[in-house]
Design a protein around this motif. Structure first.
Motif, PDB file in Angstrom:
ATOM      1  N   VAL A 168      27.285   1.872  -6.503  1.00  0.00           N
ATOM      2  CA  VAL A 168      26.383   2.242  -6.977  1.00  0.00           C
ATOM      3  C   VAL A 168      26.239   1.461  -8.529  1.00  0.00           C
ATOM      4  N   GLU A 169      27.261   1.226  -9.071  1.00  0.00           N
ATOM      5  CA  GLU A 169      27.329   0.575 -10.308  1.00  0.00           C
ATOM      6  C   GLU A 169      26.707  -1.219 -10.326  1.00  0.00           C
ATOM      7  N   GLU A 170      26.884  -1.686  -9.072  1.00  0.00           N
ATOM      8  CA  GLU A 170      26.169  -3.030  -8.787  1.00  0.00           C
ATOM      9  C   GLU A 170      24.745  -2.871  -8.804  1.00  0.00           C
ATOM     10  N   ALA A 171      24.370  -1.354  -8.293  1.00  0.00           N
ATOM     11  CA  ALA A 171      22.804  -1.763  -7.956  1.00  0.00           C
ATOM     12  C   ALA A 171      21.863  -1.875  -9.385  1.00  0.00           C
ATOM     13  N   GLN A 172      20.929  -2.650  -9.272  1.00  0.00           N
ATOM     14  CA  GLN A 172      20.259  -2.923 -10.593  1.00  0.00           C
ATOM     15  C   GLN A 172      18.852  -2.244 -10.486  1.00  0.00           C
ATOM     16  N   SER A 173      18.512  -1.763  -9.248  1.00  0.00           N
ATOM     17  CA  SER A 173      17.009  -1.304  -9.214  1.00  0.00           C
ATOM     18  C   SER A 173      17.221  -0.022  -8.388  1.00  0.00           C
ATOM     19  N   ALA A 174      15.831   0.786  -8.433  1.00  0.00           N
ATOM     20  CA  ALA A 174      15.946   2.055  -7.627  1.00  0.00           C
ATOM     21  C   ALA A 174      16.161   1.593  -6.010  1.00  0.00           C
ATOM     22  N   GLU A 175      15.474   0.735  -5.689  1.00  0.00           N
ATOM     23  CA  GLU A 175      15.437   0.271  -4.056  1.00  0.00           C
ATOM     24  C   GLU A 175      16.990   0.092  -3.869  1.00  0.00           C
ATOM     25  N   ALA A 176      17.691  -0.640  -4.613  1.00  0.00           N
ATOM     26  CA  ALA A 176      19.191  -0.983  -4.278  1.00  0.00           C
ATOM     27  C   ALA A 176      19.791  -0.041  -4.230  1.00  0.00           C
ATOM     28  N   PHE A 177      19.860   1.051  -5.340  1.00  0.00           N
ATOM     29  CA  PHE A 177      20.365   2.159  -5.319  1.00  0.00           C
ATOM     30  C   PHE A 177      20.280   3.022  -4.069  1.00  0.00           C
ATOM     31  N   SER A 178      18.951   3.216  -3.833  1.00  0.00           N
ATOM     32  CA  SER A 178      18.452   4.006  -2.492  1.00  0.00           C
ATOM     33  C   SER A 178      19.285   3.529  -1.216  1.00  0.00           C
ATOM     34  N   LEU A 213      -0.554 -10.741  -8.161  1.00  0.00           N
ATOM     35  CA  LEU A 213      -0.387  -9.834  -7.081  1.00  0.00           C
ATOM     36  C   LEU A 213       1.035  -9.639  -6.717  1.00  0.00           C
ATOM     37  N   VAL A 214       1.625 -10.662  -6.468  1.00  0.00           N
ATOM     38  CA  VAL A 214       3.151 -10.999  -5.761  1.00  0.00           C
ATOM     39  C   VAL A 214       3.771 -10.195  -6.987  1.00  0.00           C
ATOM     40  N   LEU A 215       3.804 -10.535  -8.103  1.00  0.00           N
ATOM     41  CA  LEU A 215       4.864 -10.160  -9.037  1.00  0.00           C
ATOM     42  C   LEU A 215       4.705  -8.631  -9.375  1.00  0.00           C
ATOM     43  N   LEU A 216       3.141  -8.263  -9.360  1.00  0.00           N
ATOM     44  CA  LEU A 216       2.977  -6.797  -9.500  1.00  0.00           C
ATOM     45  C   LEU A 216       3.591  -5.966  -8.097  1.00  0.00           C
ATOM     46  N   PHE A 217       3.436  -6.657  -7.063  1.00  0.00           N
ATOM     47  CA  PHE A 217       3.949  -5.779  -5.906  1.00  0.00           C
ATOM     48  C   PHE A 217       5.325  -5.665  -5.789  1.00  0.00           C
ATOM     49  N   GLN A 218       6.116  -7.095  -6.534  1.00  0.00           N
ATOM     50  CA  GLN A 218       7.627  -6.904  -6.411  1.00  0.00           C
ATOM     51  C   GLN A 218       8.302  -5.821  -7.513  1.00  0.00           C
ATOM     52  N   TYR A 219       7.388  -5.945  -8.686  1.00  0.00           N
ATOM     53  CA  TYR A 219       7.768  -5.112  -9.842  1.00  0.00           C
ATOM     54  C   TYR A 219       7.695  -3.592  -9.297  1.00  0.00           C
ATOM     55  N   SER A 220       6.478  -3.332  -8.686  1.00  0.00           N
ATOM     56  CA  SER A 220       6.265  -1.875  -8.345  1.00  0.00           C
ATOM     57  C   SER A 220       7.258  -1.349  -7.298  1.00  0.00           C
ATOM     58  N   PHE A 221       7.699  -2.301  -6.633  1.00  0.00           N
ATOM     59  CA  PHE A 221       8.884  -1.774  -5.720  1.00  0.00           C
ATOM     60  C   PHE A 221      10.202  -2.133  -6.161  1.00  0.00           C
ATOM     61  N   SER A 222      10.474  -2.366  -7.573  1.00  0.00           N
ATOM     62  CA  SER A 222      11.770  -2.749  -7.898  1.00  0.00           C
ATOM     63  C   SER A 222      11.891  -2.203  -9.235  1.00  0.00           C
ATOM     64  N   LYS A 223      12.009  -0.917  -9.153  1.00  0.00           N
ATOM     65  CA  LYS A 223      12.260   0.042 -10.550  1.00  0.00           C
ATOM     66  C   LYS A 223      13.561  -0.285 -11.140  1.00  0.00           C
ATOM     67  N   PRO A 224      13.462  -0.627 -12.551  1.00  0.00           N
ATOM     68  CA  PRO A 224      14.766  -0.779 -13.108  1.00  0.00           C
ATOM     69  C   PRO A 224      15.308   0.589 -13.125  1.00  0.00           C
ATOM     70  N   ILE A 225      16.692   0.726 -13.142  1.00  0.00           N
ATOM     71  CA  ILE A 225      17.458   1.870 -13.265  1.00  0.00           C
ATOM     72  C   ILE A 225      18.801   1.748 -14.358  1.00  0.00           C
ATOM     73  N   ASN A 226      19.012   2.719 -15.147  1.00  0.00           N
ATOM     74  CA  ASN A 226      20.060   2.686 -15.811  1.00  0.00           C
ATOM     75  C   ASN A 226      21.202   3.375 -15.415  1.00  0.00           C
ATOM     76  N   GLU A 227      22.438   3.195 -16.132  1.00  0.00           N
ATOM     77  CA  GLU A 227      23.544   4.041 -15.680  1.00  0.00           C
ATOM     78  C   GLU A 227      23.611   5.382 -15.480  1.00  0.00           C
TER      79      GLU A 227
END
Length: 550
Positions: free
Chosen positions: A62-72, A9-23
């Motif tokens: 922005v280049e350093e951001a590795q996830s959607a939430e980091a980008f936001s 559950l924890v892993l799923l929760f983290q993944y759902s709020f840590s969407k990978p993002i490409n350049e």
């Protein structure tokens, strides 16, 4: 077992709020947000920030951001650093504004998977509380309300294509110019968001200078606007700066010689009007067009074919091989190319107007000016009919001629201009454009207007006005389909661009862009007609008038 379940559950929760993002996703979103803030945020659109420098600074984060939430989070912190946006209450206007919203879409603010809810909320708040004062980066020309200009942009005199930040700046500037201020964005073949995604890699990481330069050219061609193209000196390096001493027309995927730029130079290579060129350096005209049409501006197919000549015949060598047909005989030979200045193009004097057989007046719009109108009226007022040749750009004679042709004032066009108080929206000009005047002594004969793909912009506008006159018939083929002001601007050092900056429609709001002026009688030149020295559009007009006058 319970511990394993909790861990999943924890892993799923983290993944759902840590969407990978490409350049590409990050840069596309940054481009859109940077442009939106440039024209909407009160503390940016007022010019108080070095907005280019702000981009360069945020790009590294922005280049350093590795996830959607980091980008936001990067973007939210950036917006916060710009200062407070005050909540204001807009006063309702007493005058009704007629908006045109086919281009307007800020739904990405709340529908982007990369954005956190709080980021979307911040952007929406900025939209609702956008700048109320004067825009710093865009304005109307000379305080008007139609033609726009991009102002206060840093020129970067030392621009080098190897500078990644400046490459991206050039793309971001251009994409947002079109996003907010191109009236015909909704008519493009390809969605403008998709075009951004398509070109990002070629600006972010081009294979070479040539790849970058051609990307600058190609993205402007995506506008499907005969006015729109990016110019740069490097095009001559890639395609060659030497021209053939002849003009051609593409018919049935063949290049037919229709005019000689210089008789003497054409004679050296034995080029004659009516020659049908089928191959260049072993490639068919169709093959070359397929390879190069992505570099050729045009609102419609006739415009693309009209403008494609340089991608077919230009080169660096002094001579090259063609395959051509003359008098049903196909041959291969070398013909010469010349630097433009060495062509010494001949411009023979042309008659401004004349009277043809059957008491039909013929007016060459390209040759006469407003000062000539009184004499023209004096000499042609007793003709049975008049043919106005609108196949080249006319001088500013439209209103004076319309005053003579019309018995009363007529509506002929509606104009559409960008709303700088709400970028991305456009407004119909309140007053419909009119031509003609109350004139009991108006011209009583038949009127014919000749058009083809060479009629672009002002020529199309002129045709719309003349069409209002009684007994007017338009003869020819599809026009250039770029009716409206052609705005030329510098994008960054060495790269100038252009596009149609305000819209022109019929009074009923029907488009002219890309469609052009639709003739009442369609006539297209044929290869045989060109070889026989005929002007088939003019001949059709004369025959039409003779028939209805009998």
């Amino acid at each position: 077992m319970k511990k394993i379940f909790l861990l999943v559950l924890v892993l799923l929760f983290q993944y759902s709020f840590s969407k990978p993002i490409n350049e590409t996703q990050k840069l596309a979103a940054t481009c859109k947000i940077w442009g939106f803030l440039k024209y909407y945020h009160p503390n940016v659109a007022d010019g108080s920030k070095n907005w280019d420098e702000q981009l360069f600074q945020v790009l590294s984060k922005v280049e350093e951001a590795q996830s959607a939430e980091a980008f936001s989070l990067v973007i939210e912190n950036w917006i916060t650093s710009l200062g407070e946006v005050k909540d204001y209450k807009t006063s309702k206007s007493t005058s009704k504004i007629d908006y045109f919203d086919k281009n307007f879409d800020l739904s990405w603010i709340s529908k982007n998977d990369l954005f956190s809810k709080s980021l979307s909320k911040k952007l929406k708040f900025i939209e609702e509380n956008r700048i109320q004062g004067k825009q710093h980066f865009v304005d109307y020309v000379n305080g008007g309300s139609m033609s726009l200009e991009f102002i206060n942009e840093i020129k970067y005199p030392d621009f080098k294509w190897t500078d990644k930040n400046l490459r991206l700046l050039a793309l971001f500037r251009y994409w947002n110019y079109i996003e907010y201020f191109f009236p015909y964005k909704y008519q493009m073949d390809q969605n403008w968001d998709k075009t951004l995604i398509e070109f990002l890699s070629r600006f972010d990481n081009p294979e070479s200078e040539k790849d970058f330069v051609l990307a600058m050219r190609e993205i402007s061609i995506k506008l499907n606007d005969t006015h729109a193209s990016t110019q740069m000196s490097q095009l001559f390096d890639y395609f060659g700066d030497k021209f053939i001493p002849a003009d051609v027309k593409i018919i049935d995927e063949k290049a037919v010689v229709v005019k000689l730029k210089n008789d003497s130079l054409a004679k050296i290579s034995d080029i004659k009007i009516g020659d049908v060129i089928t191959k260049v350096e072993g490639k068919t005209i169709a093959e070359i067009l397929k390879e190069n049409r992505k570099y050729v501006e045009g609102s419609n197919e006739p415009s693309v074919l009209r403008n494609a000549y340089w991608t077919i015949f230009n080169g660096k060598s002094d001579s090259f091989e063609i395959e051509f047909t003359r008098q049903d005989k196909t041959e291969v030979k070398l013909i010469n190319r010349y630097k433009y200045k060495d062509l010494k193009i001949q411009f023979p004097d042309e008659e401004k107007w004349k009277i043809l057989e059957g008491n039909i007046g013929y007016v060459n719009f390209d040759a006469f000016e407003a000062k000539d109108v009184p004499n023209l009226i004096s000499e042609l007022k007793n003709t049975n009919a008049i043919i106005f040749d609108d196949r080249k750009r006319p001088h500013d004679v439209m209103y004076a001629i319309s005053d003579w042709l019309n018995p009363e004032q007529k509506e002929f066009a509606r104009l559409l201009y960008p709303d700088l108080t709400y970028p991305g929206r456009f407004i119909w000009k309140a007053d419909i454009e009119k031509c003609g005047k109350s004139n009991p002594d108006y011209y009583k004969g038949k009127v014919v207007v000749l058009i083809d793909e060479n009629a672009i912009s002002h020529a199309e506008y002129t045709a719309m006005a003349l069409k209002t006159a009684p007994k007017t018939t338009v003869i020819g083929s599809q026009t250039g389909g770029a009716d409206g002001g052609n705005y030329r601007f510098s994008l960054i050092k060495g790269f100038g661009s252009s596009f149609t900056c305000y819209g022109v429609f019929y009074p009923n709001k029907k488009e002219t862009q890309r469609i052009g002026i639709v003739p009442d009688i369609e006539v297209k030149p044929t290869i045989l007609g060109i070889q026989q020295g005929k002007d088939e559009i003019l001949e059709r007009a004369i025959n039409f008038l003779k028939k209805i006058n009998n």
